[in-house]
Design an enzyme around this catalytic site. Sequence first.
Site, short mmCIF file in Angstrom:
data_model
loop_
_atom_site.label_atom_id
_atom_site.label_comp_id
_atom_site.label_asym_id
_atom_site.label_seq_id
_atom_site.Cartn_x
_atom_site.Cartn_y
_atom_site.Cartn_z
N HIS A 94 0.84 -1.20 0.00
CA HIS A 94 0.00 0.00 0.00
C HIS A 94 0.88 1.25 0.00
O HIS A 94 2.08 1.17 0.27
CB HIS A 94 -0.82 0.09 1.29
CG HIS A 94 -1.69 -1.08 1.61
ND1 HIS A 94 -3.05 -1.07 1.41
CD2 HIS A 94 -1.40 -2.29 2.16
CE1 HIS A 94 -3.56 -2.23 1.81
NE2 HIS A 94 -2.58 -2.99 2.27
N GLU A 130 2.48 -0.87 4.45
CA GLU A 130 2.25 0.50 3.98
C GLU A 130 3.59 1.17 3.73
O GLU A 130 4.44 1.21 4.61
CB GLU A 130 1.49 1.32 5.05
CG GLU A 130 0.09 0.82 5.36
CD GLU A 130 -0.96 1.33 4.38
OE1 GLU A 130 -0.59 2.06 3.43
OE2 GLU A 130 -2.15 1.00 4.57
N HIS A 137 -2.50 -2.98 -3.39
CA HIS A 137 -3.88 -2.82 -2.93
C HIS A 137 -4.81 -2.62 -4.12
O HIS A 137 -5.93 -3.15 -4.16
CB HIS A 137 -3.96 -1.63 -1.97
CG HIS A 137 -5.15 -1.63 -1.08
ND1 HIS A 137 -5.45 -0.61 -0.21
CD2 HIS A 137 -6.15 -2.54 -0.92
CE1 HIS A 137 -6.58 -0.90 0.43
NE2 HIS A 137 -7.02 -2.06 0.01
N ASP A 170 -3.63 2.59 -4.67
CA ASP A 170 -2.28 2.43 -4.12
C ASP A 170 -1.73 1.03 -4.35
O ASP A 170 -2.52 0.10 -4.49
CB ASP A 170 -2.25 2.80 -2.62
CG ASP A 170 -3.10 1.87 -1.77
OD1 ASP A 170 -4.24 1.59 -2.15
OD2 ASP A 170 -2.59 1.40 -0.73
#
Length: 283
Positions: free
Chosen positions: A36, A118, A154, A164
């Site tokens: 992400h 992330e 994602h 993303d």
Amino acid sequence: MSLKIVNGWLQGVKQVISPFYDERPINQPISLLVIHNISLPPNEYGGPYVEQLFTGQLNPEEHPYFASIYQLKVSSHLFIRRDGEIIQFVPFNKRAWHAGKSVFEGQENCNDFSIGIEMEGCDTDSFTSIQYQQLAKITLLLQQHYAIENIAGHSDIAPDRKTDPGPCFDWQYYQSLLMQQSQEYMLLNQLQKITNELQKINLWQTMPPNPDAFLSQEPFALDTMQPHEWLQWVFIPRMQALIDAKANLPKFALHPYFEEALKEQKQNVNHLLSLIKQLDELY
Ligand SMILES: [Zn+2]
């Protein structure tokens, strides 16, 4: 930094425990890595807000955008900042809430069987080189530890909702780092096995050969060193230094020489020879 996982936690990285996780379904192995991007406020880096969001502590009054997201119950396993800092919010063996409604190759609810990472960033900025290095290192570690078979963005698993990690995420560069780092890992591992075997069969020395021996111009320094001396004092340290320096490695084939040279050795060198053969085949 060499990384290790204990009880689902990466050792030696910052831990910020999120309340937003639960148990994974039983009998469903972790098979997917989801990449992400996130930045809070959007397109701004370095603040405490991602940590606050993933721990339910985002203040809606600090930024207009926060009012729309502060009540979300979301988390990820890891967050990799622009400077390479890694923060873990949820242990890998628990289910973090990062993917939302999602499907990968027909399997719904990707949170059940994935690990979410992330990257601090947005859809319009390049990621940093240290972020890719860290991501590749963690990917290899997770692949060794869990049965990770696939890596997706994602946007691949929720294409109608998510964009993303975005067009600036360089999948090709990431793949090339994975290949490079996994080869380095395998080579270092094999050199360690050879070291262990030399020690086991008492061919590992505590004192280096005479300095003149290192001046040899012959391959394997065969006029000045025993075969095992050359391995210990020349080859292994040189390879380790080249790998550390991320330099190009020389082409080599050691097995033909060692098979011949170790014939007279009174120790049992069969296992050593097979380790040397495996090393040749790695490169
Ligand atoms: Zn996402």
